[in-house]
Every structure is written in structure tokens, then in C-alpha cells.
Design a protein around this motif. Structure first.
Motif, PDB file in Angstrom:
ATOM      1  N   PHE A 143      33.468  63.621  85.285  1.00  0.00           N
ATOM      2  CA  PHE A 143      32.404  64.558  85.638  1.00  0.00           C
ATOM      3  C   PHE A 143      32.530  65.017  87.089  1.00  0.00           C
ATOM      4  O   PHE A 143      32.951  64.255  87.961  1.00  0.00           O
ATOM      5  CB  PHE A 143      31.039  63.907  85.429  1.00  0.00           C
ATOM      6  CG  PHE A 143      30.793  63.474  84.015  1.00  0.00           C
ATOM      7  CD1 PHE A 143      30.369  64.378  83.058  1.00  0.00           C
ATOM      8  CD2 PHE A 143      31.020  62.164  83.630  1.00  0.00           C
ATOM      9  CE1 PHE A 143      30.164  63.983  81.746  1.00  0.00           C
ATOM     10  CE2 PHE A 143      30.807  61.762  82.325  1.00  0.00           C
ATOM     11  CZ  PHE A 143      30.383  62.674  81.388  1.00  0.00           C
ATOM     12  N   GLY A 144      32.125  66.272  87.325  1.00  0.00           N
ATOM     13  CA  GLY A 144      32.016  66.778  88.681  1.00  0.00           C
ATOM     14  C   GLY A 144      33.348  67.140  89.301  1.00  0.00           C
ATOM     15  O   GLY A 144      34.409  67.118  88.671  1.00  0.00           O
ATOM     16  N   ALA A 145      33.280  67.471  90.584  1.00  0.00           N
ATOM     17  CA  ALA A 145      34.494  67.826  91.318  1.00  0.00           C
ATOM     18  C   ALA A 145      35.447  66.643  91.377  1.00  0.00           C
ATOM     19  O   ALA A 145      36.668  66.795  91.252  1.00  0.00           O
ATOM     20  CB  ALA A 145      34.132  68.284  92.735  1.00  0.00           C
ATOM     21  N   PHE A 146      34.888  65.453  91.581  1.00  0.00           N
ATOM     22  CA  PHE A 146      35.666  64.214  91.589  1.00  0.00           C
ATOM     23  C   PHE A 146      34.906  63.133  90.844  1.00  0.00           C
ATOM     24  O   PHE A 146      33.678  63.032  90.942  1.00  0.00           O
ATOM     25  CB  PHE A 146      35.877  63.696  93.022  1.00  0.00           C
ATOM     26  CG  PHE A 146      36.996  64.339  93.790  1.00  0.00           C
ATOM     27  CD1 PHE A 146      38.320  64.093  93.485  1.00  0.00           C
ATOM     28  CD2 PHE A 146      36.711  65.177  94.864  1.00  0.00           C
ATOM     29  CE1 PHE A 146      39.350  64.662  94.204  1.00  0.00           C
ATOM     30  CE2 PHE A 146      37.728  65.756  95.603  1.00  0.00           C
ATOM     31  CZ  PHE A 146      39.060  65.500  95.273  1.00  0.00           C
ATOM     32  N   GLY A 147      35.638  62.311  90.107  1.00  0.00           N
ATOM     33  CA  GLY A 147      35.160  61.014  89.688  1.00  0.00           C
ATOM     34  C   GLY A 147      35.907  59.981  90.509  1.00  0.00           C
ATOM     35  O   GLY A 147      37.099  60.154  90.787  1.00  0.00           O
ATOM     36  N   CYS A 148      35.233  58.938  90.936  1.00  0.00           N
ATOM     37  CA  CYS A 148      35.857  57.901  91.766  1.00  0.00           C
ATOM     38  C   CYS A 148      35.596  56.538  91.143  1.00  0.00           C
ATOM     39  O   CYS A 148      34.471  56.265  90.701  1.00  0.00           O
ATOM     40  CB  CYS A 148      35.274  57.915  93.175  1.00  0.00           C
ATOM     41  SG  CYS A 148      35.505  59.461  94.071  1.00  0.00           S
ATOM     42  N   THR A 149      36.602  55.687  91.134  1.00  0.00           N
ATOM     43  CA  THR A 149      36.382  54.339  90.611  1.00  0.00           C
ATOM     44  C   THR A 149      37.049  53.310  91.491  1.00  0.00           C
ATOM     45  O   THR A 149      37.821  53.641  92.408  1.00  0.00           O
ATOM     46  CB  THR A 149      36.867  54.214  89.157  1.00  0.00           C
ATOM     47  OG1 THR A 149      36.229  53.089  88.550  1.00  0.00           O
ATOM     48  CG2 THR A 149      38.383  54.059  89.054  1.00  0.00           C
ATOM     49  N   SER A 150      36.724  52.048  91.205  1.00  0.00           N
ATOM     50  CA  SER A 150      37.253  50.911  91.946  1.00  0.00           C
ATOM     51  C   SER A 150      37.963  49.969  90.990  1.00  0.00           C
ATOM     52  O   SER A 150      37.531  49.796  89.848  1.00  0.00           O
ATOM     53  CB  SER A 150      36.102  50.162  92.628  1.00  0.00           C
ATOM     54  OG  SER A 150      36.523  48.899  93.121  1.00  0.00           O
ATOM     55  N   PHE A 160      39.636  61.138  90.260  1.00  0.00           N
ATOM     56  CA  PHE A 160      39.971  61.970  89.108  1.00  0.00           C
ATOM     57  C   PHE A 160      39.406  63.368  89.334  1.00  0.00           C
ATOM     58  O   PHE A 160      38.246  63.524  89.713  1.00  0.00           O
ATOM     59  CB  PHE A 160      39.382  61.377  87.825  1.00  0.00           C
ATOM     60  CG  PHE A 160      39.659  59.905  87.670  1.00  0.00           C
ATOM     61  CD1 PHE A 160      40.907  59.452  87.281  1.00  0.00           C
ATOM     62  CD2 PHE A 160      38.676  58.968  87.936  1.00  0.00           C
ATOM     63  CE1 PHE A 160      41.176  58.101  87.146  1.00  0.00           C
ATOM     64  CE2 PHE A 160      38.923  57.620  87.811  1.00  0.00           C
ATOM     65  CZ  PHE A 160      40.173  57.178  87.414  1.00  0.00           C
ATOM     66  N   THR A 161      40.232  64.379  89.090  1.00  0.00           N
ATOM     67  CA  THR A 161      39.774  65.756  89.255  1.00  0.00           C
ATOM     68  C   THR A 161      40.606  66.683  88.383  1.00  0.00           C
ATOM     69  O   THR A 161      41.744  66.358  88.012  1.00  0.00           O
ATOM     70  CB  THR A 161      39.850  66.197  90.732  1.00  0.00           C
ATOM     71  OG1 THR A 161      39.278  67.496  90.875  1.00  0.00           O
ATOM     72  CG2 THR A 161      41.285  66.223  91.244  1.00  0.00           C
ATOM     73  N   ASP A 162      40.036  67.850  88.075  1.00  0.00           N
ATOM     74  CA  ASP A 162      40.768  68.896  87.362  1.00  0.00           C
ATOM     75  C   ASP A 162      41.212  70.011  88.298  1.00  0.00           C
ATOM     76  O   ASP A 162      41.888  70.943  87.865  1.00  0.00           O
ATOM     77  CB  ASP A 162      39.882  69.495  86.257  1.00  0.00           C
ATOM     78  CG  ASP A 162      39.570  68.477  85.174  1.00  0.00           C
ATOM     79  OD1 ASP A 162      40.488  67.725  84.789  1.00  0.00           O
ATOM     80  OD2 ASP A 162      38.411  68.436  84.714  1.00  0.00           O
TER      81      ASP A 162
END
Length: 378
Positions: free
Chosen positions: A172-179, A196-198
Motif C-alpha cells: 500500500f501507498g508510495a512505500f511499504g516498509c518492513t523489518s 516496497f514500491t511500484d
């Protein structure tokens, strides 16, 4: 009993993990080795995103995302105070101001209904947190952000593998971020993370920022950080991916079983115990299984934790003090704001959880919790 039994997980994955580590030791490419690109391709496929960029930690993922979006001094970023400090920390490190919005009392996720009132001309982005393993109301939030021309960055550190209306967390969104911190749903054996981004331009910016702003060797086209994920850690996550689908299914089974067992005790009906809520259009990967211990209806959380610890059952509190009451951030928000975050901080308690928790262990946790709450109520 372990709060999260990583030793048991390693025992199940030992041949695959050891082989992956040995392969890195054999080729010796400890920085940006072939496992980095291999993991990025696997993560992009898993999330359905065009680009996945591995980084040194979940904190670096958030920082790099905001840097790629151009967040700077004088800007504001809307987020929640009921989260790990990294969510707001990266905003402040860039000279911007976190603007705190309260949480929903039942999910502990950002209350999207309160967001629009906090948008100002200085708002640069919105940063929701998928707390405890469940994605917040992203459809409503993305529609709101689109109306105001604002990017959304999903902090998916606790929810990798969860789905919202059929879409994976991180998509979702401009970026997804995870750890990939070891205790996360998909963890390595140290620090690691991913974005993560498109968007091709944002992906390129993130890749350059993670290597000190380099667009090519010794050519620094932008400000950056040392934000690469080590090859060894990427290798470990690759080995864990083979078991991840089973682990997600197991987490959801155990989460549903906790809810059923605890409901059967009658404690939620008497108000002595609050259970987590999962919205019907999404699932939860239970990074933590977190209950509420209302101090007005029983012995209080600290007494419950002590009673459980005496029986060998560990618990944890995520998070006891919301960020707007932390010394480093207190000046950013009035003490009385975000009352649901404050109440959650006083009441939440996480129980042992993880894919390798057994039904017998889970039953022990439930019986011990029931016993100490019923005894206090008698």
C-alpha cells in the motif's frame, strides 16, 4: 516457555539455514552478494510490488522512504503515538515534526477518522503503523491522502504476510516498509528490513540512498546513509521463506485459538479481560497476541504479569508509554491528547506467540491467566 521460541524455529530450519550461510561463506561476498538480489526478487513477488529494496533495518526502511519522498526540516508527517519509537524517530531525525493521531480502542491501529483534521499546509506524508500484525483502514486512508495529494508510507514492521481485502501488507501507498528483526513474523538473525514500491523513481532514489547516495561508485548524487542489508542476513531470510506460508497459517490458527479459549473462560464477558479485534475484511499475522487488562476490574497488569512469571510464563508490553509522553517527544503534543493511546499503554499485555508455540503451551497460558484473574475477582 519462551515468549517467541526462535530456537525451536531454527531447529526446524537448521539444514536450510546452515546451507544458505555456508554458501555465503564460500563465495565471500558479504556486502551486496547475490543473495541480496535473490531476496529482493522473492520479496517483490510476495508483495506484488514492482520493486523491493533490502536495507539494514526496519528503521532504515522508514528513514530511506521519507528521504526518498523529500521529507525535510519544517515538514509534518502524520502518524500514531502508539508504536515503537522508530516510527517517529526517523521523522525527527530529518528535521520534520511528527503529528500524532490517536488509535482505535479495539485494534490499536491509527484512527483514520481523525486524520483529516490534523492535515495542514506543512503535511508532507502520512505514516500509519500496522500494529500487532493487522493492517489499518488503508482504503479510507489512501482515499483521504489522494484528496490532499499526500503520499502514504505503511510501517508494516509487524504485519509482513498479513492481508487487507486480499492485498498483502507492504503493498500500500508510495512505500511499504518492513523489518526483519528476529522477533518479527519474518525475521533474520540480526537487523534487516525492506522497502516496497511500484514507483521507478522512488525505487531508484531508495537504492541510491541506502549506499550513501551513490548513483555509481564514488559519485554521490544525493544525501544517503549506510543502509545495506548484509548478505548473510538475506541468506537467512531466504531460507526462512520456504517455511513462511506454513508459519503464517500457524500464526492465524493460534491467534484464533487464543481468542476462542480466552472467550470460553468468561473473562471478556465480565470486563476483566479485553481481547484483540480483527476486522472482517482483513487478517492478522499476530506479531503479538495482545490482550487488555483493565486496572479498574481486577488486579492490574503488573500483578498479572508477576503471577504469570511465577508460573514460568513470560509476557511483554508493547507499548507502555506512548510517544507523546516520552521525554524526547513530549513537547510535540499536549499531554491530554490521544487518550486511547494512553489507556492502551496502561492496559495492553502480550502473551507468548509464534508459529512454534504448541497447543499444550497455549493451554497453560490460558489456564494461568484465567486462574490469576478469577482469584483476584473472588
Amino acid at each position: 516457555m519462551q515468549f517467541i521460541d526462535l530456537k525451536r524455529q531454527y531447529a526446524a530450519l537448521k539444514p536450510a539455514i546452515d546451507a544458505r550461510i555456508q554458501r555465503v561463506l564460500d563465495h565471500g561476498q558479504y556486502i551486496m552478494g547475490p543473495e541480496v538480489a535473490e531476496l529482493e526478487a522473492a520479496l517483490a513477488a510476495f508483495t506484488g510490488r514492482k520493486h523491493a529494496i533490502t536495507v539494514a533495518s526496519g528503521t532504515e526502511a522508514l528513514l530511506i522512504a521519507l528521504m526518498a519522498l523529500g521529507v525535510q526540516a519544517g515538514d509534518e508527517v502524520i502518524t500514531t503515538p502508539f508504536t515503537f519509537v522508530a516510527t517517529a524517530e526517523v521523522i525527527v531525525l530529518l528535521g520534520a515534526t511528527p503529528v500524532f493521531v490517536d488509535i482505535e480502542p479495539d485494534t490499536c491501529n491509527l484512527d483514520v477518522r481523525q486524520v483529516e483534521a490534523r492535515i495542514t499546509p506543512r503535511t508532507k506524508a502520512i505514516l500509519p503503523v500496522s500494529l500487532y500484525g493487522q493492517v489499518p483502514d488503508m482504503d479510507e486512508l489512501l482515499a483521504l491522502a489522494a484528496r490532499h495529494g499526500l503520499p502514504v508510507v505503511e510501517d508494516a514492521a509487524q504485519s509482513f504476510g498479513a492481508r487487507y481485502q486480499g492485498r498483502p501488507s507492504g503493498s500500500f501507498g508510495a512505500f511499504g516498509c518492513t523489518s526483519f528483526f528476529p522477533s518479527k513474523p519474518l525475521g533474520c538473525y540480526g537487523d534487516g528490513g525492506a522497502l516496497f514500491t511500484d514507483d521507478d523513481a522512488l525505487a531508484q532514489a531508495a537504492r541510491e540512498i541506502r549506499v550513501h547516495g551513490q548513483s555509481r561508485r564514488y559519485h554521490h548524487s544525493r544525501l544517503g546513509v549506510g543502509g545495506r542489508m548484509d548478505t548473510l542476513q538475506c541468506a537467512i531470510v531466504l531460507a526462512k521463506l520456504d517455511r513462511f506460508a506454513w508459519e503464517l497459517e500457524r500464526r492465524q490458527t493460534l491467534g484464533a485459538r487464543y481468542t476462542a479459549l480466552l472467550s470460553a473462560t468468561g473473562l471478556p464477558q465480565t470486563g476483566q479481560l479485553g481481547l484483540p479485534t480483527v476486522r472482517p475484511d482483513r487478517d492478522c499475522v499476530w506479531a503479538q497476541y495482545t490482550v487488555r487488562i483493565p486496572s479498574t476490574r481486577g488486579p492490574g497488569r503488573e500483578a498479572v504479569q508477576a503471577a504469570l512469571q511465577a508460573q514460568g510464563i513470560p509476557t511483554a508490553v508493547h507499548y507502555p508509554v506512548p510517544l507523546h509522553h516520552q521525554p524526547a517527544y513530549a513537547a510535540l503534543c499536549c499531554p491530554e491528547c490521544c487518550p486511547e493511546s494512553l489507556r492502551a499503554g496502561r492496559e495492553v499485555m502480550s502473551l507468548p506467540m509464534g508459529p512454534d508455540l504448541t497447543e499444550e503451551e497455549q493451554g497453560r497460558v490460558v489456564e494461568a491467566l484465567r486462574g490469576c484473574l478469577e482469584e483476584a475477582h473472588a
